[in-house]
Design a protein around this motif. Structure first.
Motif, PDB file in Angstrom:
ATOM      1  N   ARG A 182      50.567 -34.117 -42.196  1.00 33.51           N
ATOM      2  CA  ARG A 182      51.557 -34.842 -42.982  1.00 33.51           C
ATOM      3  C   ARG A 182      50.878 -35.421 -44.214  1.00 33.51           C
ATOM      4  NH1 ARG A 182      53.170 -38.822 -38.251  1.00 33.51           N
ATOM      5  NH2 ARG A 182      50.898 -38.764 -38.206  1.00 33.51           N
ATOM      6  N   PRO A 183      51.634 -35.729 -45.259  1.00 37.30           N
ATOM      7  CA  PRO A 183      51.023 -36.304 -46.463  1.00 37.30           C
ATOM      8  C   PRO A 183      50.179 -37.528 -46.122  1.00 37.30           C
ATOM      9  CG  PRO A 183      53.285 -35.695 -46.912  1.00 37.30           C
ATOM     10  CD  PRO A 183      53.083 -35.500 -45.430  1.00 37.30           C
ATOM     11  N   GLY A 184      48.967 -37.520 -46.614  1.00 38.65           N
ATOM     12  CA  GLY A 184      48.054 -38.626 -46.367  1.00 38.65           C
ATOM     13  C   GLY A 184      47.139 -38.432 -45.178  1.00 38.65           C
ATOM     14  N   ASP A 185      47.427 -37.437 -44.311  1.00 42.29           N
ATOM     15  CA  ASP A 185      46.555 -37.171 -43.166  1.00 42.29           C
ATOM     16  C   ASP A 185      45.189 -36.688 -43.642  1.00 42.29           C
ATOM     17  OD1 ASP A 185      48.330 -37.886 -41.208  1.00 42.29           O
ATOM     18  OD2 ASP A 185      48.901 -35.838 -40.659  1.00 42.29           O
ATOM     19  N   ARG A 186      44.155 -37.157 -42.945  1.00 42.29           N
ATOM     20  CA  ARG A 186      42.805 -36.663 -43.196  1.00 42.29           C
ATOM     21  C   ARG A 186      42.462 -35.639 -42.121  1.00 42.29           C
ATOM     22  NH1 ARG A 186      42.048 -42.280 -44.161  1.00 42.29           N
ATOM     23  NH2 ARG A 186      42.336 -42.684 -46.390  1.00 42.29           N
ATOM     24  N   TYR A 187      41.831 -34.553 -42.518  1.00 41.54           N
ATOM     25  CA  TYR A 187      41.475 -33.515 -41.562  1.00 41.54           C
ATOM     26  C   TYR A 187      40.107 -32.936 -41.889  1.00 41.54           C
ATOM     27  CZ  TYR A 187      43.162 -30.266 -45.205  1.00 41.54           C
ATOM     28  OH  TYR A 187      43.356 -29.589 -46.384  1.00 41.54           O
ATOM     29  N   VAL A 188      39.508 -32.316 -40.878  1.00 39.01           N
ATOM     30  CA  VAL A 188      38.174 -31.739 -41.008  1.00 39.01           C
ATOM     31  C   VAL A 188      38.264 -30.222 -40.925  1.00 39.01           C
ATOM     32  CG1 VAL A 188      35.950 -31.425 -39.826  1.00 39.01           C
ATOM     33  CG2 VAL A 188      36.888 -33.723 -40.136  1.00 39.01           C
ATOM     34  N   VAL A 189      37.520 -29.560 -41.786  1.00 43.88           N
ATOM     35  CA  VAL A 189      37.287 -28.119 -41.685  1.00 43.88           C
ATOM     36  C   VAL A 189      35.807 -27.953 -41.354  1.00 43.88           C
ATOM     37  CG1 VAL A 189      37.266 -25.923 -42.888  1.00 43.88           C
ATOM     38  CG2 VAL A 189      39.091 -27.560 -43.342  1.00 43.88           C
ATOM     39  N   ALA A 190      35.502 -27.210 -40.287  1.00 46.06           N
ATOM     40  CA  ALA A 190      34.112 -27.085 -39.846  1.00 46.06           C
ATOM     41  C   ALA A 190      33.747 -25.626 -39.619  1.00 46.06           C
ATOM     42  CB  ALA A 190      33.898 -27.880 -38.561  1.00 46.06           C
ATOM     43  N   ALA A 191      32.462 -25.320 -39.799  1.00 39.99           N
ATOM     44  CA  ALA A 191      31.992 -23.947 -39.608  1.00 39.99           C
ATOM     45  C   ALA A 191      30.495 -23.954 -39.363  1.00 39.99           C
ATOM     46  CB  ALA A 191      32.319 -23.081 -40.816  1.00 39.99           C
ATOM     47  N   PHE A 248      25.182 -25.589 -40.490  1.00 37.06           N
ATOM     48  CA  PHE A 248      26.264 -26.301 -39.807  1.00 37.06           C
ATOM     49  C   PHE A 248      26.930 -27.159 -40.873  1.00 37.06           C
ATOM     50  CE2 PHE A 248      23.008 -25.323 -36.740  1.00 37.06           C
ATOM     51  CZ  PHE A 248      23.730 -24.805 -35.673  1.00 37.06           C
ATOM     52  N   ALA A 249      28.228 -26.916 -41.101  1.00 38.06           N
ATOM     53  CA  ALA A 249      28.893 -27.550 -42.244  1.00 38.06           C
ATOM     54  C   ALA A 249      30.258 -28.094 -41.869  1.00 38.06           C
ATOM     55  CB  ALA A 249      29.033 -26.539 -43.389  1.00 38.06           C
ATOM     56  N   ALA A 250      30.682 -29.118 -42.606  1.00 35.14           N
ATOM     57  CA  ALA A 250      31.997 -29.702 -42.386  1.00 35.14           C
ATOM     58  C   ALA A 250      32.489 -30.325 -43.692  1.00 35.14           C
ATOM     59  CB  ALA A 250      31.964 -30.758 -41.292  1.00 35.14           C
ATOM     60  N   MET A 251      33.800 -30.250 -43.885  1.00 32.99           N
ATOM     61  CA  MET A 251      34.457 -30.891 -45.025  1.00 32.99           C
ATOM     62  C   MET A 251      35.579 -31.768 -44.515  1.00 32.99           C
ATOM     63  SD  MET A 251      34.867 -27.870 -47.913  1.00 32.99           S
ATOM     64  CE  MET A 251      33.584 -27.716 -49.175  1.00 32.99           C
ATOM     65  N   VAL A 252      35.818 -32.868 -45.207  1.00 29.38           N
ATOM     66  CA  VAL A 252      36.962 -33.737 -44.912  1.00 29.38           C
ATOM     67  C   VAL A 252      37.912 -33.670 -46.099  1.00 29.38           C
ATOM     68  CG1 VAL A 252      37.756 -36.070 -44.405  1.00 29.38           C
ATOM     69  CG2 VAL A 252      35.580 -35.253 -43.477  1.00 29.38           C
ATOM     70  N   PHE A 253      39.193 -33.407 -45.806  1.00 27.33           N
ATOM     71  CA  PHE A 253      40.229 -33.345 -46.830  1.00 27.33           C
ATOM     72  C   PHE A 253      41.306 -34.384 -46.527  1.00 27.33           C
ATOM     73  CE2 PHE A 253      38.477 -29.071 -46.988  1.00 27.33           C
ATOM     74  CZ  PHE A 253      38.535 -28.730 -48.328  1.00 27.33           C
ATOM     75  N   GLU A 254      42.029 -34.742 -47.567  1.00 25.97           N
ATOM     76  CA  GLU A 254      43.233 -35.560 -47.406  1.00 25.97           C
ATOM     77  C   GLU A 254      44.437 -34.728 -47.823  1.00 25.97           C
ATOM     78  OE1 GLU A 254      45.164 -39.398 -49.557  1.00 25.97           O
ATOM     79  OE2 GLU A 254      43.175 -39.706 -48.702  1.00 25.97           O
ATOM     80  N   HIS A 255      45.359 -34.524 -46.911  1.00 30.46           N
ATOM     81  CA  HIS A 255      46.503 -33.643 -47.160  1.00 30.46           C
ATOM     82  C   HIS A 255      47.489 -34.303 -48.141  1.00 30.46           C
ATOM     83  CE1 HIS A 255      49.140 -30.338 -46.487  1.00 30.46           C
ATOM     84  NE2 HIS A 255      50.111 -31.070 -46.006  1.00 30.46           N
TER      85      HIS A 255
END
Length: 307
Positions: A282-291, A300-307
């Motif tokens: 949802r708008p404003g949610d923070r989520y992680v993309v990892a690989a 080993f990598a990860a990004m944090v985004f705000e939707h």
């Protein structure tokens, strides 16, 4: 602040079951059962009649660039797992760009971090766009499982065929990149059979540390993360990683592992499309993309985004 403007994906309808690989890779019936029941991998996406160019074109078509957006694209970054993805001397990237109206853009490959190269490409695209507020970049991902090494990882995963395209801007109102962490482990630069045991031993701790470090760098706590969009290696890997970092497994989007397999660097974007379609973000949610990537060392990598 780097942002994802749009994401396009393509996963073909064809599937190859793990049983079909048993003879080629000398899998015992027990090993096949372990893949299905333990790793939760039963099949992988497969498009025998489609070329790599076909896969990338389909993802770009799904991205649905407008003429105005295409004209603003300055860079096309092709993030890939393997150093060689088509037989020499073929290189379809420039043909794909030309066909999509992106022949004017600077196009090049990013592959130094194997399966984590998709995240590296997003970070690099944002850096290239700094100071160019009107410019855009496209990150392409996806490969053909055209060799044994590119089809199957013993006791770990199956690679699936598919592709994704991501439109990146220097700033934006949604899917803004808050942090990026990449841990490079040069001690794993060796033959797979020589380093596999130690790599598996440290895998879950190392991936979990990258995730928690990225969350902390964004000024957040794990409880602030709405969902993790993983690389689709196998379910057990994420069960163990989540246990180590204290994150709920049911908030990791794992539904494509059993059906698509590990779609190289495209996993993050395929899972992103699913998360948006299912209303998990949802708008404003923070989520992680990892690989995690293995090859010429490990990442080993990860990004944090705000939707």
């Amino acid at each position: 602040m780097t942002a994802l403007v749009a994401v396009g994906t393509h996963v073909p309808e064809g599937r190859v079951p793990v049983e079909a690989l048993a003879e080629r890779f000398e899998l015992t019936p027990m090993q096949v059962r372990v893949f299905r029941r333990y790793h939760k991998i039963g099949q992988a996406a497969h498009a025998p009649s489609a070329s790599l160019a076909d896969l990338l074109r389909a993802a770009l078509a799904d991205l649905a660039l407008t003429g105005e957006q295409a004209a603003r694209v300055r860079y096309v970054l092709y993030a890939r797992t393997f150093p060689v993805v088509v037989p020499y001397p073929h290189n379809p990237l420039h043909d794909v760009c030309r066909d999509a109206g992106l022949g004017h853009a600077q196009a090049f490959a990013v592959g130094q971090q194997a399966c984590a190269s998709g995240l590296l490409a997003i970070d690099l695209a944002g850096r290239l766009l700094e100071g160019e507020p009107d410019a855009l970049a496209v990150v392409l991902t996806g490969e053909k499982a055209f060799t044994g090494e590119a089809q199957f990882v013993p006791e770990t995963s199956m690679f699936g065929e598919g592709a994704a395209a991501c439109l990146v801007s220097a700033s934006g109102d949604r899917d803004r990149l808050l942090s990026y962490v990449a841990r490079l482990r040069g001690e794993f630069d060796g033959e797979l059979e020589e380093v596999a045991g130690e790599f598996q031993r440290i895998y879950h701790d190392a991936l979990g540390e990258a995730v928690t470090a990225a969350v902390a760098k964004a000024g957040l706590e794990p409880a602030d993360i709405a969902v993790i969009l993983p690389h689709n290696v196998n379910v057990v890997a994420w069960q163990r990683t989540c246990k180590r970092i204290g994150y709920p497994l049911d908030r990791v989007l794992l539904e494509h592992v059993a059906d698509y397999g590990h779609v190289f660097c495209a996993d993050a974007f395929v899972n992103h499309r699913t998360a948006v379609a299912r209303g998990l973000l949802r708008p404003g949610d923070r989520y992680v993309v990892a690989a995690a990537g293995a090859g010429r060392g490990a990442t080993f990598a990860a990004m944090v985004f705000e939707h």
